[in-house]
Design a protein around this motif. Structure first.
Motif, PDB file in Angstrom:
ATOM      1  N   GLY A   1      12.607  19.741   5.514  1.00 48.75           N
ATOM      2  CA  GLY A   1      13.316  21.008   5.563  1.00 48.75           C
ATOM      3  C   GLY A   1      12.603  21.889   6.572  1.00 48.75           C
ATOM      4  N   TRP A   2      13.194  23.057   6.850  1.00 45.23           N
ATOM      5  CA  TRP A   2      12.582  23.987   7.802  1.00 45.23           C
ATOM      6  C   TRP A   2      11.968  25.139   7.038  1.00 45.23           C
ATOM      7  CZ3 TRP A   2      12.396  29.018   9.364  1.00 45.23           C
ATOM      8  CH2 TRP A   2      11.861  29.276  10.635  1.00 45.23           C
ATOM      9  N   THR A   3      10.748  25.526   7.387  1.00 44.33           N
ATOM     10  CA  THR A   3      10.129  26.720   6.813  1.00 44.33           C
ATOM     11  C   THR A   3       9.438  27.492   7.936  1.00 44.33           C
ATOM     12  OG1 THR A   3       7.895  25.875   6.340  1.00 44.33           O
ATOM     13  CG2 THR A   3       9.622  25.391   4.710  1.00 44.33           C
ATOM     14  N   ASP A   4       8.902  28.646   7.564  1.00 43.14           N
ATOM     15  CA  ASP A   4       8.242  29.495   8.556  1.00 43.14           C
ATOM     16  C   ASP A   4       6.925  28.926   9.058  1.00 43.14           C
ATOM     17  OD1 ASP A   4       9.993  31.636   9.066  1.00 43.14           O
ATOM     18  OD2 ASP A   4       9.545  32.540   7.125  1.00 43.14           O
ATOM     19  N   VAL A   5       6.492  27.775   8.572  1.00 44.11           N
ATOM     20  CA  VAL A   5       5.317  27.153   9.195  1.00 44.11           C
ATOM     21  C   VAL A   5       5.591  26.888  10.671  1.00 44.11           C
ATOM     22  CG1 VAL A   5       4.444  26.084   7.074  1.00 44.11           C
ATOM     23  CG2 VAL A   5       5.952  24.788   8.563  1.00 44.11           C
ATOM     24  N   ALA A   6       6.885  26.718  10.997  1.00 44.10           N
ATOM     25  CA  ALA A   6       7.245  26.469  12.391  1.00 44.10           C
ATOM     26  C   ALA A   6       6.888  27.656  13.279  1.00 44.10           C
ATOM     27  CB  ALA A   6       8.738  26.159  12.502  1.00 44.10           C
ATOM     28  N   ARG A   7       6.980  28.865  12.734  1.00 40.99           N
ATOM     29  CA  ARG A   7       6.620  30.050  13.517  1.00 40.99           C
ATOM     30  C   ARG A   7       5.124  30.037  13.856  1.00 40.99           C
ATOM     31  NH1 ARG A   7      10.453  34.184  13.532  1.00 40.99           N
ATOM     32  NH2 ARG A   7      12.248  33.808  12.179  1.00 40.99           N
ATOM     33  N   PHE A   8       4.313  29.614  12.886  1.00 43.18           N
ATOM     34  CA  PHE A   8       2.874  29.558  13.139  1.00 43.18           C
ATOM     35  C   PHE A   8       2.540  28.413  14.091  1.00 43.18           C
ATOM     36  CE2 PHE A   8       3.146  31.804   9.074  1.00 43.18           C
ATOM     37  CZ  PHE A   8       2.388  32.926   9.378  1.00 43.18           C
ATOM     38  N   ALA A   9       3.213  27.289  13.931  1.00 43.32           N
ATOM     39  CA  ALA A   9       2.968  26.164  14.839  1.00 43.32           C
ATOM     40  C   ALA A   9       3.282  26.555  16.277  1.00 43.32           C
ATOM     41  CB  ALA A   9       3.810  24.961  14.414  1.00 43.32           C
ATOM     42  N   ALA A  10       4.340  27.353  16.471  1.00 43.70           N
ATOM     43  CA  ALA A  10       4.700  27.806  17.822  1.00 43.70           C
ATOM     44  C   ALA A  10       3.614  28.684  18.421  1.00 43.70           C
ATOM     45  CB  ALA A  10       6.024  28.555  17.783  1.00 43.70           C
ATOM     46  N   LEU A  11       2.795  29.302  17.558  1.00 42.88           N
ATOM     47  CA  LEU A  11       1.681  30.134  18.028  1.00 42.88           C
ATOM     48  C   LEU A  11       0.396  29.324  18.169  1.00 42.88           C
ATOM     49  CD1 LEU A  11       2.294  33.306  15.793  1.00 42.88           C
ATOM     50  CD2 LEU A  11       2.882  33.002  18.211  1.00 42.88           C
ATOM     51  N   GLY A  12       0.483  28.016  17.913  1.00 38.74           N
ATOM     52  CA  GLY A  12      -0.690  27.157  18.020  1.00 38.74           C
ATOM     53  C   GLY A  12      -1.580  27.183  16.798  1.00 38.74           C
ATOM     54  N   ILE A  13      -1.028  27.600  15.650  1.00 36.84           N
ATOM     55  CA  ILE A  13      -1.811  27.709  14.416  1.00 36.84           C
ATOM     56  C   ILE A  13      -1.384  26.599  13.456  1.00 36.84           C
ATOM     57  CG2 ILE A  13      -2.389  29.179  12.441  1.00 36.84           C
ATOM     58  CD1 ILE A  13      -1.558  31.589  14.231  1.00 36.84           C
ATOM     59  N   PRO A  14      -2.275  25.697  13.044  1.00 39.52           N
ATOM     60  CA  PRO A  14      -1.907  24.688  12.049  1.00 39.52           C
ATOM     61  C   PRO A  14      -1.431  25.380  10.770  1.00 39.52           C
ATOM     62  CG  PRO A  14      -4.084  24.248  12.956  1.00 39.52           C
ATOM     63  CD  PRO A  14      -3.690  25.604  13.437  1.00 39.52           C
ATOM     64  N   ALA A  15      -0.376  24.863  10.174  1.00 36.16           N
ATOM     65  CA  ALA A  15       0.195  25.524   8.999  1.00 36.16           C
ATOM     66  C   ALA A  15       0.671  24.499   7.991  1.00 36.16           C
ATOM     67  CB  ALA A  15       1.353  26.430   9.417  1.00 36.16           C
ATOM     68  N   LEU A  16       0.490  24.833   6.709  1.00 33.14           N
ATOM     69  CA  LEU A  16       0.878  23.975   5.597  1.00 33.14           C
ATOM     70  C   LEU A  16       1.723  24.762   4.611  1.00 33.14           C
ATOM     71  CD1 LEU A  16      -2.653  22.435   4.886  1.00 33.14           C
ATOM     72  CD2 LEU A  16      -0.786  21.307   6.116  1.00 33.14           C
ATOM     73  N   ASN A  17       2.559  24.042   3.859  1.00 34.45           N
ATOM     74  CA  ASN A  17       3.310  24.631   2.748  1.00 34.45           C
ATOM     75  C   ASN A  17       2.589  24.276   1.448  1.00 34.45           C
ATOM     76  OD1 ASN A  17       6.034  25.346   4.225  1.00 34.45           O
ATOM     77  ND2 ASN A  17       5.583  23.242   4.815  1.00 34.45           N
ATOM     78  N   TYR A  18       2.281  25.291   0.652  1.00 26.08           N
ATOM     79  CA  TYR A  18       1.627  25.042  -0.634  1.00 26.08           C
ATOM     80  C   TYR A  18       1.956  26.201  -1.572  1.00 26.08           C
ATOM     81  CZ  TYR A  18      -1.947  24.568  -4.254  1.00 26.08           C
ATOM     82  OH  TYR A  18      -2.591  24.453  -5.461  1.00 26.08           O
ATOM     83  N   GLY A  19       2.695  25.903  -2.635  1.00 27.67           N
ATOM     84  CA  GLY A  19       3.053  26.959  -3.573  1.00 27.67           C
ATOM     85  C   GLY A  19       3.363  26.421  -4.951  1.00 27.67           C
ATOM     86  N   PRO A  20       3.292  27.257  -5.984  1.00 27.96           N
ATOM     87  CA  PRO A  20       3.449  26.804  -7.362  1.00 27.96           C
ATOM     88  C   PRO A  20       4.891  26.650  -7.833  1.00 27.96           C
ATOM     89  CG  PRO A  20       2.854  29.124  -7.317  1.00 27.96           C
ATOM     90  CD  PRO A  20       2.795  28.649  -5.896  1.00 27.96           C
ATOM     91  N   GLY A  21       5.861  27.068  -7.069  1.00 29.79           N
ATOM     92  CA  GLY A  21       7.248  26.996  -7.527  1.00 29.79           C
ATOM     93  C   GLY A  21       7.854  25.618  -7.339  1.00 29.79           C
TER      94      GLY A  21
END
Length: 353
Positions: free
Chosen positions: A304-324
Motif C-alpha cells: 500500500g502507499w503511506t507517507d513514508v514515501a514523502r520521507f524517502a523522497a527526502l532521502g530519509i529511511p522510513a518505516l511503518n510501525y503502529g499499534p492499530g
C-alpha cells in the motif's frame, strides 16, 4: 479546550484523543490541545505550530535524530465518537488509524527527556484526503529543517509489525472510441463499451510481478477500478473509459511505472490521472537496524502507499510501525487492542531510551 495528560496511561491517552473529533480539515481543537499539553508537560522540547499540525523536538546535540510522525485527522465520524471500552478493546473513530500511534508518540514525547537519539515528533493534518492538502507537504515547504532525520517512523497501523517502505500507486484512464448510433439501427454504430473488452482482456491476462528488496517481498497489481460508458438507454455509446490502478514495487520510479503501464495498453488512448512513487525499505541504514533489533521483528513489505514515501523522497529511511489494525481503518467498528499500545510504548522506549 480539552486537557490531555501525556504522562497518563497511553491507552487512556488514546481514548482522550479519540474523544476530540478531528475529521480532516477540522483538526484545530485537537492540535491546540496537543500543543498546549506538549508546552506544559514537555519543557525539554521545542514546540512549533504549523496550521493544524504540531511539531516538537529535542535539541541535545546527539549524533543521530529519529523522527516519529502520525496524522491526527480521521475519516468522517460514523456514530463512533466518543470512545468506549468493550470486551477489553478500545473502540472509536481513529482509534486504530491512527490515534493509537499518536498516543504512543505523544506519551514518549513527554516521558523521554534524555533519549539517546535526538527526537522529532510530527503530529500532522489532512492525511485522509487528497495529497495536495496533506500537512506534511506544507511542513516540507515551510519548515523543511524540522523533517531532517536519520530515520523516520510513521505510526500507521501495522498490528505491531514493522512494514518497510511502501508501494507506489498510479492511475490512468484508458479510453476506447466508437461511433454513436440509435440502438434500433445498431449496425450503423460502433459500440465503445463492447470494444473495451480488449482492455479488460489485457488486464485479465496480466502477470503481476513480485520482487524482493532488502528481504521484503513486494507484490505488484494492475486492476480495473472503474468503467464508465453509455449515453442513454437507446443509444450505441461512442466512448468507454476504463480506470486502471497500478500498485508498483518501489524499485520502479515514477517514470518507469508510467512507461510500463503505457506499454501494457499500447494502441489505446491512455491518460495519466494520479501518480505517487513508492519508498524503498532502507533497512541497511544503521538507525533502521537499531530499531529492528529493538523490536525483534522480521520486517515485511508495506503493500500500500503511506507517507513514508514523502520521507524517502527526502532521502530519509522510513518505516511503518503502529499499534492499530489496518483492516479496521475507516470502519464503523474501528477499535484497537490496548495491549498493542502498551507493547509499542515498550518497544520504542527500549529503542530510544
Amino acid at each position: 479546550m480539552p486537557h490531555l495528560d501525556l504522562l497518563a496511561d497511553p491507552v487512556d491517552l488514546c481514548a482522550a484523543l479519540v474523544d476530540v473529533p478531528s475529521v480532516s480539515g477540522e483538526e484545530g481543537e485537537l492540535a491546540s490541545a496537543l500543543e498546549a499539553a506538549l508546552r506544559a508537560q514537555a519543557p525539554h522540547l521545542r514546540v512549533q505550530r504549523s496550521g493544524h499540525a504540531v511539531l516538537a523536538r529535542t535539541e541535545l546535540g546527539r549524533d543521530k535524530r529519529v523522527l516519529l510522525a502520525g496524522h491526527i485527522d480521521t475519516v468522517p465520524i460514523a456514530g463512533n465518537v466518543p470512545s468506549r471500552r468493550d470486551g477489553g478493546l478500545l473502540h472509536g473513530c481513529g482509534s486504530s488509524d491512527m490515534k493509537a500511534g499518536d498516543a504512543v508518540f505523544a506519551h514518549l514525547a513527554a516521558a523521554l527527556d534524555d533519549p539517546r537519539h535526538d527526537l522529532t515528533f510530527v503530529f500532522y493534518d489532512c492525511e485522509e484526503v487528497e495529497a495536495v492538502r496533506n500537512g506534511l507537504g506544507r511542513i516540507e515547504r515551510e519548515h523543511r529543517d524540522w523533517l531532517a532525520a536519520d530515520l523516520a517512523i510513521l505510526g500507521e497501523p501495522t498490528n505491531g509489525a514493522v512494514e518497510a517502505g511502501c508501494q507506489g500507486t498510479l492511475r490512468v484512464d484508458v479510453a476506447v472510441r466508437g461511433r454513436r448510433a440509435h440502438s434500433a439501427r445498431s449496425w450503423l454504430g460502433d459500440n465503445a463499451v463492447h470494444k473495451a473488452e480488449a482492455v479488460l482482456r489485457r488486464l485479465a491476462t496480466y502477470a503481476a510481478r513480485e520482487v524482493e528488496i532488502d528481504g521484503c517481498r513486494y507484490r505488484e497489481g494492475l486492476q480495473a477500478v472503474r468503467i464508465a460508458g453509455g449515453v442513454a438507454g437507446n443509444v450505441v455509446p461512442d466512448e468507454c473509459v476504463v480506470t486502471v490502478n497500478f500498485r508498483f514495487a518501489p524499485d520502479r520510479d515514477a517514470a518507469a511505472a508510467e512507461k510500463h503501464v503505457r506499454e501494457v495498453f499500447d494502441g489505446f488512448e491512455v491518460t495519466l490521472t494520479d501518480l505517487s512513487p513508492g519508498a524503498l525499505p532502507g533497512l541497511g541504514e544503521p538507525a533502521a537496524q537499531e530499531f529492528l533489533a529493538a523490536t525483534g521483528a522480521e520486517p515485511t513489505a508495506k503493500l500500500g502507499w503511506t507517507d513514508v514515501a514523502r520521507f524517502a523522497a527526502l532521502g530519509i529511511p522510513a518505516l511503518n510501525y503502529g499499534p492499530g489494525d489496518p483492516n479496521l481503518a475507516h470502519t464503523r467498528d474501528e477499535h484497537v487492542d490496548p495491549r498493542l499500545i502498551t507493547e509499542a510504548v515498550d518497544v520504542l522506549r527500549r529503542f530510544l531510551a
